[in-house]
Write an enzyme that holds these catalytic residues in place. Structure first.
Site, PDB file in Angstrom:
ATOM      1  N   HIS A   6      -3.116  -5.394   1.846  1.00 22.56           N
ATOM      2  CA  HIS A   6      -2.425  -5.583   3.137  1.00 22.56           C
ATOM      3  C   HIS A   6      -2.514  -7.027   3.616  1.00 22.56           C
ATOM      4  O   HIS A   6      -3.333  -7.338   4.473  1.00 22.56           O
ATOM      5  CB  HIS A   6      -3.092  -4.715   4.214  1.00 22.56           C
ATOM      6  CG  HIS A   6      -2.982  -3.256   4.011  1.00 22.56           C
ATOM      7  ND1 HIS A   6      -1.931  -2.506   4.508  1.00 22.56           N
ATOM      8  CD2 HIS A   6      -3.794  -2.387   3.386  1.00 22.56           C
ATOM      9  CE1 HIS A   6      -2.109  -1.236   4.184  1.00 22.56           C
ATOM     10  NE2 HIS A   6      -3.232  -1.139   3.506  1.00 22.56           N
TER      11      HIS A   6
ATOM     12  N   GLU B  84      -0.701  -8.399   5.633  1.00 19.03           N
ATOM     13  CA  GLU B  84      -0.308  -8.429   7.057  1.00 19.03           C
ATOM     14  C   GLU B  84      -1.509  -8.280   7.993  1.00 19.03           C
ATOM     15  O   GLU B  84      -1.401  -8.481   9.188  1.00 19.03           O
ATOM     16  CB  GLU B  84       0.745  -7.345   7.345  1.00 19.03           C
ATOM     17  CG  GLU B  84       0.265  -5.895   7.367  1.00 19.03           C
ATOM     18  CD  GLU B  84       0.074  -5.276   5.974  1.00 19.03           C
ATOM     19  OE1 GLU B  84       0.148  -6.000   4.955  1.00 19.03           O
ATOM     20  OE2 GLU B  84      -0.171  -4.048   5.933  1.00 19.03           O
TER      21      GLU B  84
ATOM     22  N   CYS C  64       0.828  -1.213   0.000  1.00 16.51           N
ATOM     23  CA  CYS C  64       0.000   0.000   0.000  1.00 16.51           C
ATOM     24  C   CYS C  64       0.870   1.274   0.000  1.00 16.51           C
ATOM     25  O   CYS C  64       1.462   1.563  -1.029  1.00 16.51           O
ATOM     26  CB  CYS C  64      -0.994  -0.054   1.151  1.00 16.51           C
ATOM     27  SG  CYS C  64      -2.419   1.004   0.837  1.00 16.51           S
TER      28      CYS C  64
HETATM   29  N1  GLN Z   1      -3.396   6.434   0.962  1.00 14.03           N
HETATM   30  C1  GLN Z   1      -2.156   6.089   1.608  1.00 14.03           C
HETATM   31  C2  GLN Z   1      -0.993   6.830   0.983  1.00 14.03           C
HETATM   32  O1  GLN Z   1      -1.155   7.602   0.105  1.00 14.03           O
HETATM   33  C3  GLN Z   1      -1.888   4.615   1.597  1.00 14.03           C
HETATM   34  C4  GLN Z   1      -2.896   3.886   2.460  1.00 14.03           C
HETATM   35  C5  GLN Z   1      -2.377   2.635   3.106  1.00 14.03           C
HETATM   36  O2  GLN Z   1      -1.174   2.384   3.155  1.00 14.03           O
HETATM   37  N2  GLN Z   1      -3.274   1.893   3.684  1.00 14.03           N
HETATM   38  O3  GLN Z   1       0.122   6.622   1.387  1.00 14.03           O
END
Ligand code: GLN
Length: 201
Positions: free
Chosen positions: A181, A183, A82
């Site tokens: 994710h 994790e 992410c």
């Molecule tokens: N929107 C977040 C970002 O721009 C990422 C979100 C996440 O890691 N759950 O870093």
């Protein structure tokens, strides 16, 4: 290399604890990494989910940017989930103008891409190279991948729902990134895949 590689989790911001638990669960020696000396002591690095603009800022404050770029150039395996995926992208759309990633995967990602319709959602994702059921993938204000360069393998796409067909997992050499994710779900297959990659590196 020893049977249990040392894997660092970049511990500037984000869901560090969850990655530490998942990596420990697949038999890695895990350490939080905040300083260059700590980076020197690991064989691979995980960049957690969180907020990429904050991780970018803290990478400069903690003087981690150059050391991480150098290790990546030297072939260190890195897995970003992410926000970690955003930090590994060479190009970010809808980012903040001052955010900067590491010298990572040749790809364009769109930040908060699913956001307008659905902030957070779950969907099945099958990953090339990972046996068994599709992942129960959890997306939280997640990016998607809009373009990949030559040498980047697409490992997975969303298979159902309004986001079907969106690329959410990629690999370029020793660099691995997912929009979701693993994790958070107790499914350790992706962390096992990464630890195997570190062992082979
Ligand atoms: N929107 C977040 C970002 O721009 C990422 C979100 C996440 O890691 N759950 O870093």
């Amino acid at each position: 290399m020893t049977a249990a590689p040392a894997i660092g989790v970049l511990a500037l911001q984000g869901d560090v604890r969850e990655h530490v638990a998942a990596l420990t669960g697949v038999g890695a020696h895990v350490r939080p990494v905040r300083r260059p000396e700590e980076l020197d002591a690991v064989d691979g690095l995980v960049i957690p989910g969180g907020e990429s603009t904050t991780i970018s800022k803290l990478a400069d404050i903690f003087e981690m940017r150059e050391p991480i770029d150098k290790r990546i150039a030297a072939g260190m395996p890195v897995y970003g989930s992410c926000a970690g995926m955003i930090m590994l992208a060479t190009e970010v759309l809808d980012g903040r103008p001052d955010q900067r990633g590491f010298a990572g995967i040749e790809m364009t990602v769109r930040r908060n891409a699913f956001g307008r319709q659905v902030d957070s959602f779950e969907a099945p994702v099958r990953l090339a190279g990972v046996e068994g059921e599709p992942f129960h993938a959890v997306f939280i204000r997640a990016p998607w991948v809009e373009r990949v360069g030559v040498g980047v393998d697409v490992l997975g796409e969303v298979t159902e729902g309004p986001a079907a067909g969106r690329v959410v997992a990629v690999r370029q050499g020793n660099l691995l990134a997912t929009s979701f994710h693993p994790e958070l779900t107790g499914d350790l297959r992706l962390h096992r895949y990464f630890v195997d990659l570190v062992r082979a590196a």
